[in-house]
Design a protein around this motif. Structure first.
Motif, short mmCIF file in Angstrom:
data_model
loop_
_atom_site.label_atom_id
_atom_site.label_comp_id
_atom_site.label_asym_id
_atom_site.label_seq_id
_atom_site.Cartn_x
_atom_site.Cartn_y
_atom_site.Cartn_z
N GLY A 23 0.82 -1.18 -0.07
CA GLY A 23 0.13 0.07 0.01
C GLY A 23 0.66 1.26 0.00
O GLY A 23 0.25 2.45 -0.46
N ASN A 24 2.01 1.47 0.57
CA ASN A 24 2.75 2.42 0.46
C ASN A 24 3.88 2.42 -0.66
O ASN A 24 4.96 3.30 -0.58
CB ASN A 24 3.65 2.46 1.81
N GLY A 25 3.53 1.74 -1.63
CA GLY A 25 4.25 1.64 -2.61
C GLY A 25 5.85 0.85 -2.76
O GLY A 25 6.61 1.20 -3.82
N GLU A 26 6.09 -0.03 -1.69
CA GLU A 26 7.10 -0.52 -1.72
C GLU A 26 7.39 -1.58 -2.81
O GLU A 26 6.39 -2.45 -3.04
CB GLU A 26 7.44 -1.13 -0.39
N GLU A 27 8.67 -1.84 -3.31
CA GLU A 27 8.81 -2.92 -4.12
C GLU A 27 8.71 -4.33 -3.65
O GLU A 27 9.06 -4.56 -2.73
CB GLU A 27 10.35 -2.60 -4.47
N VAL A 28 8.34 -5.36 -4.25
CA VAL A 28 8.15 -6.56 -3.84
C VAL A 28 9.04 -7.19 -4.14
O VAL A 28 9.53 -7.57 -5.58
CB VAL A 28 6.73 -7.28 -4.16
N THR A 29 9.77 -8.28 -3.44
CA THR A 29 10.88 -9.00 -3.65
C THR A 29 10.61 -10.69 -3.52
O THR A 29 9.92 -10.97 -2.45
CB THR A 29 12.25 -8.79 -2.72
N LEU A 30 10.56 -11.41 -4.44
CA LEU A 30 10.21 -12.82 -4.55
C LEU A 30 11.57 -13.56 -4.39
O LEU A 30 12.33 -13.69 -5.33
CB LEU A 30 9.37 -13.35 -5.58
N ASP A 31 11.85 -14.24 -3.43
CA ASP A 31 12.82 -15.22 -3.27
C ASP A 31 12.38 -16.55 -3.90
O ASP A 31 11.47 -17.21 -3.56
CB ASP A 31 13.11 -15.56 -1.50
N VAL A 32 13.25 -16.97 -4.58
CA VAL A 32 13.07 -18.34 -5.48
C VAL A 32 14.34 -19.26 -4.93
O VAL A 32 15.49 -18.97 -5.20
CB VAL A 32 13.19 -18.09 -6.87
N THR A 33 13.79 -20.38 -4.40
CA THR A 33 14.84 -21.13 -3.71
C THR A 33 14.84 -22.56 -4.59
O THR A 33 13.78 -23.02 -4.99
CB THR A 33 14.36 -21.44 -2.28
#
Length: 443
Positions: A23-33
Motif C-alpha cells: 500500500g505504501n508503494g514498496e517494491e516486492v521481492t520474491l525469493d526463489v529457492t
C-alpha cells in the motif's frame, strides 16, 4: 491470496489491485529457492535469466535467486525447516514432486486448485505429469517444471574396445552382467556404476533401487489396497543385483567413488565421458553434459555416447522399465506474497520458458506444445528418453514415502559396502517399514 508481508515477517500494508506493491508503494521481492549442487548450476542459470527478464517486465516485482547449497537429502531437510516460518519461507520453491504430498499434508504449501482452474495454459501440460504434483487429497500443490526418465548411459568407445556393439540394448539383467564382464576383462574402465550412497539421497532410491525393484514385476506400494510391500522376493533380487555388481563380480566403482557426496558429478561429468566408466544407470537429464555448452561437450554426442532403456529382470512384462519424476514450483503457505508468486510462476511456465529450461537442463518437457517444437525434438538422446516414458512408474503418493525412501537408501549402501547381505538388508528394511507403518499396513 493477498500478500501479507515483505519476506522478512514484517507487515507492509495492503497490496495494490495488481498485487505488485504494498500500500505504501514498496517494491516486492520474491525469493526463489532451489538446490545448488555445484557447477554447472543449470537451474540457477535459468532462474537468473528469468529474473533479469521478469524484473524488467514487472517494474515493481523483483525475483531474488536464493539457492540452498546442500546434498539432496539435506536440501529437503532445510526446506522443511524453512517452510515452518514466515520469516524463512521463500516465496517460490523448487520442490521434487515426490515431496509435494508430504509438504501438503503438513500444511506447508498453498492449494492451487482454484488458480489452475482459471488458468488456460494448464490444459497444455501433459496429463500424467500433473499426477506428480497432487497431494493425497487429490488437490494441486505445485506446477510441473521438468520430468525425466532413467536408463543406462554407455560409452561407445569403451564398448568398441571391449568388443561390444555400439547400438547396445540389453533385454535382461543377464545382458547387463555379460556386457559389464566384457568391459572388465578387456578395458581399464569401470564396467557399471549406479547411485549407492545414502549421502546421495533420493537418487539411490529412484535411479537405482526402484529401477531394479519395479523390473522384477513388483511395486513398492499397492495404491488400491494401501499396503507397503515388505516381503516381496523382488526386494532381495534387487539388492542381489547390487551385490553382484559391487562385490561378487567386481563390476562397480571403488567405494571412494561410489560412496561419495559428489558421485554424480564425478561419474557423469568426468569419468564417464572420458571413458573411465563404461556404463552408468542414471537419468535422461545427463544429456545436458554432452551437448554444446555442457561440461563434457561432444561435437556429435550420439557418435560417442549411447542411452539404452533399462530392461526388466528377465525381459518379461513390458520388457523395459523406467521411473519418472521431476520438479515443480510451489508456493509456501507461510510465504509473504502469494499473488505475485503465482503470477511469476505463470510467466515461468509458458511454452517459451519451459522449452528453454528443458533445453538448458537436458530434461524432458512437461508441456505438450513444448515437446512438439523442432528445437526440442532435435536434441540428442531425447527420442529414446521419451520412448522410455511408455514404461514409466511413479513413486507412491504417500506422506510416509520420504521416510521409507531413507530405509531403502540404508539397505542399498549396506549391501554395496558389504556390511550386509541382500537377505540381511531386506530383513532390516522390512523391520523398519513395519515399525513405521504397522504390520497391518504391509504385505
Amino acid at each position: 491470496m493477498a500478500a501479507c508481508g515483505n519476506g522478512n515477517g514484517e507487515s507492509t500494508g495492503e497490496d495494490t489491485q495488481n498485487g505488485a506493491t504494498s500500500g505504501n508503494g514498496e517494491e516486492v521481492t520474491l525469493d526463489v529457492t532451489w538446490r545448488y549442487a555445484g557447477d554447472p548450476d543449470n537451474i540457477g542459470d535459468y532462474v537468473r535469466e528469468f529474473s533479469d527478464w521478469y524484473s524488467d517486465e514487472q517494474d515493481e516485482v523483483v525475483i531474488n535467486p536464493d539457492p540452498i547449497t546442500a546434498s539432496e537429502g539435506d536440501y529437503f531437510s532445510n526446506v522443511s525447516l524453512s517452510l515452518q516460518s514466515a520469516v524463512t519461507a521463500p516465496e517460490i520453491l523448487s520442490q521434487d514432486t515426490f515431496m509435494i504430498s508430504s509438504d501438503a499434508n503438513a500444511g506447508y504449501l498453498v492449494n492451487l486448485d482454484d488458480l489452475v482452474a482459471d488458468w488456460d495454459e494448464w490444459d497444455n501440460f501433459i496429463e500424467n505429469i500433473k499426477d506428480g504434483v497432487l497431494g493425497e487429497d487429490g488437490s494441486v500443490y505445485g506446477i510441473p517444471t521438468t520430468t525425466d526418465s532413467r536408463g543406462i548411459w554407455y560409452n561407445k568407445s569403451v564398448f568398441e574396445e571391449a568388443g561390444l556393439p555400439t547400438d547396445w540394448q540389453p533385454e535382461s539383467w543377464n545382458d547387463i552382467y555379460e556386457a559389464a564382464e566384457m568391459v572388465r576383462d578387456n578395458t581399464e574402465a569401470i564396467p557399471f556404476s549406479m547411485n549407492l550412497a545414502t549421502v546421495n539421497g533420493e537418487a539411490v532410491t529412484m535411479q537405482t533401487f526402484q529401477m531394479l525393484w519395479y523390473g522384477t514385476g513388483e511395486t513398492m506400494y499397492d495404491e488400491e489396497a494401501q499396503l507397503w510391500n515388505v516381503n516381496g522376493e523382488g526386494i532381495i533380487e534387487s539388492l542381489s543385483f547390487i551385490d553382484e555388481i559391487m562385490n561378487q563380480r567386481n563390476l562397480g566403482p571403488s567405494l571412494s567413488v561410489a560412496i561419495n557426496q559428489n558421485y554424480g558429478s564425478v561419474i557423469m561429468q568426468d569419468m564417464f565421458p572420458s571413458g573411465a566408466a563404461a556404463m552408468v544407470l542414471d537419468g535422461s537429464w545427463n544429456m545436458s553434459h554432452f551437448v554444446e555448452g555442457g561440461t563434457a561437450e561432444f561435437d556429435n554426442p550420439e557418435d560417442e555416447i549411447g542411452f539404452a532403456m533399462m530392461p526388466t529382470q528377465d525381459g518379461s512384462g513390458d520388457g523395459f522399465i523406467t521411473m519418472a519424476g521431476g520438479w515443480s514450483w510451489a508456493i509456501p503457505e507461510n510465504s509473504q506474497h502469494h499473488e505475485e508468486s503465482w503470477e511469476a510462476i505463470i510467466a515461468m511456465s509458458t511454452e517459451e520458458w519451459q522449452t528453454r529450461r528443458a533445453m538448458k537442463e537436458g530434461t524432458l518437457t512437461v508441456r505438450q506444445d513444448s515437446a512438439e517444437s523442432e528445437e526440442y525434438a532435435d536434441r540428442p538422446f531425447v527420442e529414446t528418453a521419451t520412448e522410455a516414458l511408455n514404461y514409466a512408474h511413479f513413486r507412491p503418493k504417500h506422506d510416509l514415502y520420504p521416510n521409507i525412501s531413507i530405509f531403502i537408501q540404508n539397505a542399498v549402501e549396506a549391501v554395496a559396502t558389504g556390511n550386509m547381505t541382500p537377505e540381511e538388508a531386506a530383513e532390516d528394511y522390512r523391520n523398519n517399514v513395519v515399525d513405521l507403518v504397522g504390520e497391518e499396513n504391509t504385505y
